[in-house]
Design a protein around this motif. Structure first.
Motif, PDB file in Angstrom:
ATOM      1  N   UNK A 211       0.846  -1.195   0.000  1.00  0.00           N
ATOM      2  CA  UNK A 211       0.000   0.000   0.000  1.00  0.00           C
ATOM      3  C   UNK A 211       0.878   1.240   0.000  1.00  0.00           C
ATOM      4  N   UNK A 212       0.393   2.372  -0.552  1.00  0.00           N
ATOM      5  CA  UNK A 212       1.222   3.573  -0.674  1.00  0.00           C
ATOM      6  C   UNK A 212       1.878   3.995   0.630  1.00  0.00           C
ATOM      7  N   UNK A 213       1.163   3.889   1.747  1.00  0.00           N
ATOM      8  CA  UNK A 213       1.711   4.339   3.020  1.00  0.00           C
ATOM      9  C   UNK A 213       2.737   3.402   3.620  1.00  0.00           C
ATOM     10  N   UNK A 214       2.939   2.215   2.994  1.00  0.00           N
ATOM     11  CA  UNK A 214       3.849   1.226   3.558  1.00  0.00           C
ATOM     12  C   UNK A 214       5.011   0.899   2.624  1.00  0.00           C
ATOM     13  N   UNK A 215       5.200   1.694   1.588  1.00  0.00           N
ATOM     14  CA  UNK A 215       6.294   1.477   0.664  1.00  0.00           C
ATOM     15  C   UNK A 215       7.590   2.008   1.256  1.00  0.00           C
ATOM     16  N   UNK A 216       8.702   1.560   0.685  1.00  0.00           N
ATOM     17  CA  UNK A 216       9.984   2.084   1.113  1.00  0.00           C
ATOM     18  C   UNK A 216      10.045   3.590   0.866  1.00  0.00           C
ATOM     19  N   UNK A 217      10.640   4.281   1.821  1.00  0.00           N
ATOM     20  CA  UNK A 217      10.734   5.725   1.708  1.00  0.00           C
ATOM     21  C   UNK A 217      12.176   6.162   1.882  1.00  0.00           C
ATOM     22  N   UNK A 218      12.584   7.113   1.064  1.00  0.00           N
ATOM     23  CA  UNK A 218      13.932   7.647   1.135  1.00  0.00           C
ATOM     24  C   UNK A 218      13.883   9.088   1.607  1.00  0.00           C
ATOM     25  N   UNK A 219      14.785   9.420   2.517  1.00  0.00           N
ATOM     26  CA  UNK A 219      14.842  10.758   3.081  1.00  0.00           C
ATOM     27  C   UNK A 219      16.287  11.245   3.034  1.00  0.00           C
ATOM     28  N   UNK A 220      16.467  12.492   2.620  1.00  0.00           N
ATOM     29  CA  UNK A 220      17.787  13.096   2.531  1.00  0.00           C
ATOM     30  C   UNK A 220      17.939  14.150   3.614  1.00  0.00           C
ATOM     31  N   UNK A 221      19.086  14.118   4.305  1.00  0.00           N
ATOM     32  CA  UNK A 221      19.345  15.076   5.375  1.00  0.00           C
ATOM     33  C   UNK A 221      20.669  15.786   5.129  1.00  0.00           C
ATOM     34  N   UNK A 222      20.716  17.054   5.483  1.00  0.00           N
ATOM     35  CA  UNK A 222      21.965  17.818   5.516  1.00  0.00           C
ATOM     36  C   UNK A 222      22.159  18.305   6.941  1.00  0.00           C
ATOM     37  N   UNK A 223      23.281  17.913   7.532  1.00  0.00           N
ATOM     38  CA  UNK A 223      23.561  18.227   8.927  1.00  0.00           C
ATOM     39  C   UNK A 223      24.733  19.193   9.038  1.00  0.00           C
ATOM     40  N   UNK A 224      24.559  20.205   9.870  1.00  0.00           N
ATOM     41  CA  UNK A 224      25.663  21.054  10.312  1.00  0.00           C
ATOM     42  C   UNK A 224      25.577  21.071  11.833  1.00  0.00           C
ATOM     43  N   UNK A 225      26.627  20.618  12.505  1.00  0.00           N
ATOM     44  CA  UNK A 225      26.552  20.407  13.950  1.00  0.00           C
ATOM     45  C   UNK A 225      27.768  21.011  14.631  1.00  0.00           C
ATOM     46  N   UNK A 226      27.507  21.699  15.734  1.00  0.00           N
ATOM     47  CA  UNK A 226      28.560  22.173  16.630  1.00  0.00           C
ATOM     48  C   UNK A 226      28.184  21.688  18.019  1.00  0.00           C
ATOM     49  N   UNK A 227      28.806  20.606  18.445  1.00  0.00           N
ATOM     50  CA  UNK A 227      28.486  20.019  19.739  1.00  0.00           C
ATOM     51  C   UNK A 227      29.019  20.899  20.865  1.00  0.00           C
ATOM     52  N   UNK A 228      28.308  20.927  22.002  1.00  0.00           N
ATOM     53  CA  UNK A 228      27.350  19.902  22.430  1.00  0.00           C
ATOM     54  C   UNK A 228      25.897  20.145  22.071  1.00  0.00           C
ATOM     55  N   UNK A 229      25.474  21.355  21.664  1.00  0.00           N
ATOM     56  CA  UNK A 229      24.033  21.616  21.649  1.00  0.00           C
ATOM     57  C   UNK A 229      23.506  22.409  20.468  1.00  0.00           C
ATOM     58  N   UNK A 230      24.294  22.568  19.394  1.00  0.00           N
ATOM     59  CA  UNK A 230      23.806  23.333  18.254  1.00  0.00           C
ATOM     60  C   UNK A 230      23.775  22.459  17.002  1.00  0.00           C
ATOM     61  N   UNK A 231      22.683  22.555  16.267  1.00  0.00           N
ATOM     62  CA  UNK A 231      22.540  21.752  15.057  1.00  0.00           C
ATOM     63  C   UNK A 231      21.587  22.428  14.086  1.00  0.00           C
ATOM     64  N   UNK A 232      21.950  22.369  12.804  1.00  0.00           N
ATOM     65  CA  UNK A 232      21.093  22.802  11.708  1.00  0.00           C
ATOM     66  C   UNK A 232      20.826  21.557  10.872  1.00  0.00           C
ATOM     67  N   UNK A 233      19.566  21.129  10.815  1.00  0.00           N
ATOM     68  CA  UNK A 233      19.199  19.849  10.201  1.00  0.00           C
ATOM     69  C   UNK A 233      18.131  20.094   9.147  1.00  0.00           C
ATOM     70  N   UNK A 234      18.510  19.929   7.874  1.00  0.00           N
ATOM     71  CA  UNK A 234      17.567  20.061   6.765  1.00  0.00           C
ATOM     72  C   UNK A 234      17.172  18.665   6.298  1.00  0.00           C
ATOM     73  N   UNK A 235      15.879  18.437   6.161  1.00  0.00           N
ATOM     74  CA  UNK A 235      15.358  17.116   5.808  1.00  0.00           C
ATOM     75  C   UNK A 235      14.424  17.251   4.616  1.00  0.00           C
TER      76      UNK A 235
END
Length: 326
Positions: A76-100
């Protein structure tokens, strides 16, 4: 918190598999549980020394692995394989820019999460295609108090997660990998393979269910508190359905992630690919590209303007109410 939201949080624990699902045979664990192979310690050390980085992740999830009964060839359409692309920019310990970004048959979803260390600002855009949508777009922005809502020791775990991007709920890439090193017992044997043209070492781990459950339950904003609160409700609501409700879903996630295969670069000991699965196939396949460490991020990467915060819906009260309800 609705049942739908709760289930999304559970599924985000093990988020995403490859377009071609390879069969995974559950390996026998090494004879000694006390001695960790040298390569695993090298990976752990490399992760702990990574404080600022950027990376691109392509994750594919096979939801059929979370179902009890086998599915027909055409899902069914809702149960097909899904692909997701992310771009991460991280400065640990607590900052992150996450595009999905993800796309299915009739919609494209774009999300931007900016963790400033004090606030989380989220922008979600959905572009509906096809005859019904005709390019119609919907957008929503919300803000949360990261400093107040975050789980101690997990600055990105504020109870707001996007399912399917391949990372552990409430974690960045480094946090996800360190969590895996706790939850899996690695075989002494390793293999050399090439991923994306780069020589890598393949490490295979078998899930230590006690360690996995302990790790999940240490996350009061995610699976642990949800399962504990939901267990009695499930037993009352699903008396005749084995594995019904949220507890059953958590059990299926554990079963579907019994084996971890982790490819780490020979050059820097950091991940370039990983899969989670069992003898029946793979639930998750994540490929890491454009990984750069010791990055000096451009100004504004982790900033949100006062105007953006003002225009965003204040989600703090709703988040506190959801957590209190559970």
């Amino acid at each position: 918190m609705t049942r739908h939201i709760a289930l999304a949080l559970v599924l985000s624990i093990a988020a995403c598999p490859s377009p071609s699902v390879n069969k995974v045979t559950t390996p026998a664990p090494s004879s000694s549980r006390d001695k960790t192979p040298g390569p695993v310690e090298e990976v752990r050390a490399a992760l702990k020394s990574t404080r600022s980085y950027r990376a691109r992740l392509v994750a594919t999830m096979n939801p059929a692995m979370l179902l009890d009964a086998p599915l027909p060839d055409k899902l069914p359409p809702g149960e097909q394989k899904k692909t997701m692309t992310s771009e991460l920019a991280v400065a640990l310990p607590d900052r992150m820019n996450h595009k999905v970004r993800t796309r299915d048959a009739d919609a494209e979803v774009l999300a931007l999460l900016v963790f400033t260390g004090k606030k989380l600002w989220v922008s979600n855009s959905v572009v509906v295609s096809g005859e019904a949508g005709k390019g119609r777009a919907r957008q929503q922005t919300v803000q949360l108090d990261q400093a107040r809502l975050a789980t101690p020791g997990r600055p990105f775990d504020v109870g707001y997660n996007i399912q399917g991007h391949g990372l552990d709920s409430g974690e960045d890439l480094v946090g996800t990998m360190l969590s895996y090193l706790k939850r899996y017992r690695f075989l002494a044997s390793t293999h050399e393979e090439v991923v994306g043209g780069e020589p890598c070492l393949l490490l295979t781990g078998v899930q230590d269910q006690q360690a996995a459950i302990a790790e999940f339950f240490s996350r009061p904003r995610t699976l642990g508190s949800l399962v504990m609160a939901q267990k009695a409700r499930d037993e009352a609501e699903y008396p005749l359905v084995p594995g019904g409700g949220l507890v059953g879903s958590a059990a299926r996630v554990l079963k579907a992630t019994a084996v971890l295969r982790l490819w780490v670069s020979r050059k820097d000991h950091l991940p370039r690919r990983w899969t989670l699965g069992n003898k029946d196939g793979e639930l998750v396949d994540v490929r890491v590209t454009e990984l750069a460490t010791a990055v000096k991020h451009p100004a504004g990467t982790f900033k949100v303007s006062p105007e953006q915060l003002k225009q965003a819906m204040d989600y703090n009260q709703a988040a506190r109410e959801q957590l209190r309800d559970w």
